[in-house]
Design a protein around this motif. Structure first.
Motif, PDB file in Angstrom:
ATOM      1  N   GLU A 273       0.829  -1.210   0.000  1.00  0.00           N
ATOM      2  CA  GLU A 273       0.000   0.000   0.000  1.00  0.00           C
ATOM      3  C   GLU A 273       0.859   1.252   0.000  1.00  0.00           C
ATOM      4  O   GLU A 273       0.581   2.218  -0.708  1.00  0.00           O
ATOM      5  CB  GLU A 273      -0.923  -0.009   1.226  1.00  0.00           C
ATOM      6  N   GLU A 274       1.922   1.240   0.803  1.00  0.00           N
ATOM      7  CA  GLU A 274       2.800   2.403   0.886  1.00  0.00           C
ATOM      8  C   GLU A 274       3.551   2.630  -0.414  1.00  0.00           C
ATOM      9  O   GLU A 274       3.713   3.771  -0.869  1.00  0.00           O
ATOM     10  CB  GLU A 274       3.790   2.217   2.046  1.00  0.00           C
ATOM     11  N   ILE A 275       3.998   1.530  -1.036  1.00  0.00           N
ATOM     12  CA  ILE A 275       4.720   1.628  -2.308  1.00  0.00           C
ATOM     13  C   ILE A 275       3.831   2.224  -3.394  1.00  0.00           C
ATOM     14  O   ILE A 275       4.244   3.067  -4.183  1.00  0.00           O
ATOM     15  CB  ILE A 275       5.238   0.241  -2.735  1.00  0.00           C
ATOM     16  N   ASP A 276       2.579   1.760  -3.431  1.00  0.00           N
ATOM     17  CA  ASP A 276       1.639   2.175  -4.487  1.00  0.00           C
ATOM     18  C   ASP A 276       0.868   3.437  -4.127  1.00  0.00           C
ATOM     19  O   ASP A 276       0.063   3.905  -4.927  1.00  0.00           O
ATOM     20  CB  ASP A 276       0.667   1.048  -4.791  1.00  0.00           C
ATOM     21  N   GLY A 277       1.072   3.951  -2.913  1.00  0.00           N
ATOM     22  CA  GLY A 277       0.344   5.147  -2.506  1.00  0.00           C
ATOM     23  C   GLY A 277      -1.114   4.896  -2.241  1.00  0.00           C
ATOM     24  O   GLY A 277      -1.969   5.771  -2.468  1.00  0.00           O
ATOM     25  N   ILE A 278      -1.456   3.700  -1.766  1.00  0.00           N
ATOM     26  CA  ILE A 278      -2.838   3.339  -1.500  1.00  0.00           C
ATOM     27  C   ILE A 278      -3.137   3.639  -0.019  1.00  0.00           C
ATOM     28  O   ILE A 278      -2.373   3.279   0.873  1.00  0.00           O
ATOM     29  CB  ILE A 278      -3.092   1.838  -1.778  1.00  0.00           C
ATOM     30  N   SER A 279      -4.256   4.252   0.237  1.00  0.00           N
ATOM     31  CA  SER A 279      -4.676   4.487   1.610  1.00  0.00           C
ATOM     32  C   SER A 279      -6.123   4.060   1.766  1.00  0.00           C
ATOM     33  O   SER A 279      -6.955   4.304   0.892  1.00  0.00           O
ATOM     34  CB  SER A 279      -4.524   5.965   1.987  1.00  0.00           C
TER      35      SER A 279
END
Length: 280
Positions: A273-279
């Motif tokens: 999630e952090e790598i892909d910018g997912i929140s």
């Protein structure tokens, strides 16, 4: 401009097709395989052979060979290269290639910049090359001096007809460390994964995840052996971290430790999630 291309496989062939699309550019090329040269002539993606007579007229020379072959070619032909020429290699490792090629360029008075086009296809060879293969892709450039804005600008201008979507500027060490993770590790893991005897019976039981994980298991063992060994320090560091992580999952399952296994899976999900910018 006049462009020289050494090696007419997937990488060099795609460059040749892209440059030859423009009438204002002249392409000279060389490949050790005479049949490939003949095919390139018939495709009209090269005007003539790149040799000691045509090398001096080149504004740009692209080395689309394996690392050692690129170094050997430059050593053998440096004396023919003009001072106005920029030479860019297309190899998958940079520390070894740049360490060898920067001094050659300095000795003979031309400019060498390390390069790595971040695009490819499953199959290799001129027949699979495409004039649009690099459209929108990233091109990594490794100049000897990261502060040399003039050299970087010149490289970008010479490569502008290829329609790269992004240029990433870095030093050779950072390139090799990143490529060990983003490319080389993926090939090692995929290649090892399909060695399970279960793989032979996957038909009817596999979907997207199997295809995603095994796509790069089919590879050129000669090229990848050279790349892995020339970047073994960075690759071994990534492999060690990966093996240690796998052992954590293995140990949790052996001990029926649901809490630890759940935590490991949640940690991996969070990293993605952090790598892909997912929140959430």
């Amino acid at each position: 401009m006049t462009v020289g291309i050494v090696g007419l496989g997937l990488i060099g062939g795609s460059f040749a097709k892209a440059y030859s699309e423009h009438d204002e550019h002249r392409v000279y090329a060389y490949d050790i395989n005479e049949q490939v040269m003949n095919d390139a002539y018939h495709m009209k993606i090269m005007e003539d052979e790149l040799n000691e007579s045509s090398i001096p007229s080149c504004d740009l020379i692209l080395l689309a060979l394996y690392p050692q072959a690129s170094i050997d070619y430059l050593k053998a032909n440096a004396k023919f290269i003009s001072s106005h020429t920029m030479v860019i290699d297309c190899c998958g490792v940079k520390e070894y290639v740049c360490k060898e090629c920067y001094p050659i360029a300095k000795e003979y008075g031309f400019t060498f910049v390390g390069g790595h086009p971040m695009a490819g296809r499953h199959f290799s060879g001129l027949e699979y090359s495409m004039k649009t293969m690099y459209n929108g892709a990233s091109m990594v450039l490794v100049p000897e001096d990261l502060a040399d804005e003039a050299t970087i600008a010149k490289a970008k201008k010479l490569l502008s007809p290829i329609k790269f979507g992004k240029f990433t500027i870095c030093d050779a060490r950072r390139h090799d460390a990143m490529i060990a993770f983003t490319s080389q590790m993926a090939h090692v893991v995929s290649n090892a994964y399909v060695k399970s005897p279960t793989a032979k019976n996957h038909d009817g039981f596999s979907a997207g995840s199997y295809k995603d994980l095994t796509r790069v298991a089919w590879l050129n063992e000669n090229m990848w052996t050279e790349l892995f060994l020339e970047n073994k320090e960075c690759l071994l560091e990534e492999l060690t971290y990966f093996i240690n992580s796998l052992n954590e999952y293995k140990t949790a399952m052996e001990n029926d430790d649901a809490d630890t296994l759940k935590a490991l899976l949640a940690e991996g999900k969070k990293c993605k999630e952090e790598i892909d910018g997912i929140s959430e």
